[in-house]
Design an enzyme around this catalytic site. Structure first.
Site, short mmCIF file in Angstrom:
data_model
loop_
_atom_site.label_atom_id
_atom_site.label_comp_id
_atom_site.label_asym_id
_atom_site.label_seq_id
_atom_site.Cartn_x
_atom_site.Cartn_y
_atom_site.Cartn_z
N GLY A 11 0.82 -1.20 0.00
CA GLY A 11 0.00 0.00 0.00
C GLY A 11 0.86 1.25 0.00
N LYS A 12 0.30 2.33 0.52
CA LYS A 12 1.00 3.61 0.48
C LYS A 12 2.31 3.57 1.26
CE LYS A 12 -3.18 6.33 -0.29
NZ LYS A 12 -4.12 7.34 0.27
N MET A 13 2.27 3.00 2.47
CA MET A 13 3.49 2.94 3.26
C MET A 13 4.49 1.94 2.68
SD MET A 13 4.01 5.07 5.63
CE MET A 13 5.38 4.21 6.36
N GLY A 95 6.34 -1.26 11.76
CA GLY A 95 5.67 0.01 12.00
C GLY A 95 4.17 -0.15 12.14
N THR A 97 0.69 -0.62 13.84
CA THR A 97 0.17 -0.28 15.16
C THR A 97 -1.02 -1.17 15.51
OG1 THR A 97 -1.22 1.48 14.23
CG2 THR A 97 0.97 2.10 15.00
N PRO A 122 5.75 2.85 17.12
CA PRO A 122 4.47 3.42 16.70
C PRO A 122 4.64 4.55 15.70
CG PRO A 122 5.04 4.17 18.90
CD PRO A 122 6.04 3.11 18.54
N ASN A 123 5.84 5.14 15.66
CA ASN A 123 6.08 6.25 14.74
C ASN A 123 7.57 6.30 14.42
OD1 ASN A 123 6.19 8.84 13.42
ND2 ASN A 123 4.29 9.36 14.45
N HIS A 151 -5.27 11.87 11.71
CA HIS A 151 -4.75 11.00 10.67
C HIS A 151 -5.70 10.94 9.48
CE1 HIS A 151 -2.12 9.66 13.94
NE2 HIS A 151 -1.35 9.13 13.02
N LYS A 155 -6.92 5.25 8.22
CA LYS A 155 -6.22 4.63 9.36
C LYS A 155 -7.15 3.68 10.09
CE LYS A 155 -3.36 5.62 13.40
NZ LYS A 155 -2.37 4.60 12.98
#
Length: 264
Positions: A11-13, A95, A97, A122-123, A151, A155
Site C-alpha cells: 500500500g502507500k506505506m 511500524g 500499530t 508506533p512512529n 490521521h 487509518k
C-alpha cells in the site's frame, strides 16, 4: 550486495518503504509480500527493474533470502510475517500499530532465543519521537493534559499508537496522576474523548491528513502546546533506515525509536 530487505505491504506505506530502500546506499530490496498480492513480480521505482511479489510470507522469505523484513501492514498480518521471518533468521522492523501485548511478548522471547534484532515503533518520524520525549519532560510540570491526534481517513485504529505511547510516557514521568475535569452533562456521548492515564485523547480522521499530533498541557494562567506534523509518508523513512541498520548490529527487541537516536 548490501542489506537485503523484504518489504511487507504494497500500500502507500509499503510503496514508500520500497522507494526509500532503493534510494539508500548499502540497502537493497529483494521482494515484496502482501496478503492481497496479484502477480508474481512488482516494479521498482525509477525503472530499476522488478522484484518478486507474493502473498505467502514463508515462500517469499525462502525465495528472496532477506536479512531484514520491514512491515507496515495490519495487526492481523504482522504476526504471520513475524513467524515466517524469525524461523528463517530474518530480522524485523515493524511500524504496524494496534499490535497486542501478547504478540510483543512472544516477539521479545523469540528474538532473545534466536539472537535476532527487531524494532517495533508506533512512529518512525524523528520529529514525532522528539515530540513524545519533550511532552514527557513537560508532563512533570503540569496537572492537566490532552492529546489531539489527526490521521488520514484510512487509518484502521484509534487512538493512534503514537498518542497511546505519548500518554503512557507522560504519565510514567509523574509521581501522581493527571487531573481530568469531570463533565456534569455530556450532551453527546464521547464528546470529551477517551481517557488514558488521566490524559484525554481525541482522534480525528479526515482525507488530506497524513499523521499529526498536538499535546496540550494546562496550568494556572497558561497552556503549552507541543505539535508535530508529518506532511508526507517520506517523513518516516529516515527512522526506518536507522532501524534497518540497527537490527543488523544488535539482538533483542527494541520498542520505540527513542534509544536508537540517543534519547534513552
Amino acid at each position: 550486495m548490501g542489506i537485503k530487505v523484504l518489504v511487507s505491504g504494497s500500500g502507500k506505506m509499503g510503496t514508500e518503504v520500497l522507494a526509500a530502500v532503493c534510494r539508500e546506499g548499502g540497502v537493497e530490496p529483494v521482494g515484496v509480500v502482501d496478503l492481497f498480492a496479484k502477480g508474481d513480480s512488482i516494479s521498482l521505482p525509477d525503472g530499476l527493474g522488478a522484484v518478486p511479489f507474493g502473498s505467502d510470507a514463508a515462500v517469499l522469505v525462502r525465495e528472496t533470502d532477506p536479512d531484514v523484513a520491514v512491515d507496515f501492514s495490519n495487526a492481523e498480518w504482522t504476526p504471520r510475517l513475524a513467524d515466517a521471518a524469525l524461523a528463517a533468521g530474518v530480522r524485523l522492523v515493524i511500524g504496524t500499530t494496534g499490535l497486542e501485548d501478547a504478540f510483543l511478548k512472544k516477539l521479545e522471547e523469540e528474538c532473545s532465543r534466536r539472537n535476532l534484532g527487531a524494532v517495533v515503533a508506533p512512529n518512525f518520524a524523528i520529529g514525532a519521537v522528539l515530540m513524545q520525549h519533550i511532552s514527557a519532560v513537560a508532563a512533570r510540570y503540569y496537572e492537566y493534559a490532552e492529546i489531539i491526534e489527526l490521521h488520514h481517513e484510512g487509518k484502521a485504529d484509534a487512538p493512534s499508537g503514537t498518542s497511546l505511547a505519548t500518554a503512557k510516557a507522560m504519565a510514567a514521568g509523574r509521581d501522581k496522576p493527571f487531573l481530568r475535569p469531570g463533565t456534569e452533562k455530556e450532551t453527546v456521548h464521547g464528546t470529551r474523548g477517551a481517557e488514558v492515564d488521566g490524559i484525554t485523547i481525541h482522534s480525528v480522521r479526515l482525507p488530506g491528513l497524513v499523521a499529526h499530533q498536538e499535546v496540550i498541557l494546562g496550568g494556572i494562567g497558561e497552556t503549552l502546546r507541543i505539535r508535530h506534523d508529518s506532511l508526507g509518508r517520506d517523513s518516516f523513512m529516515p527512522g526506518v533506515v536507522i532501524a534497518i541498520r540497527h537490527v543488523m548490529e544488535h539482538s533483542g527487541l527494541v520498542v520505540g525509536l527513542e534509544q536508537l537516536i540517543g534519547l534513552k
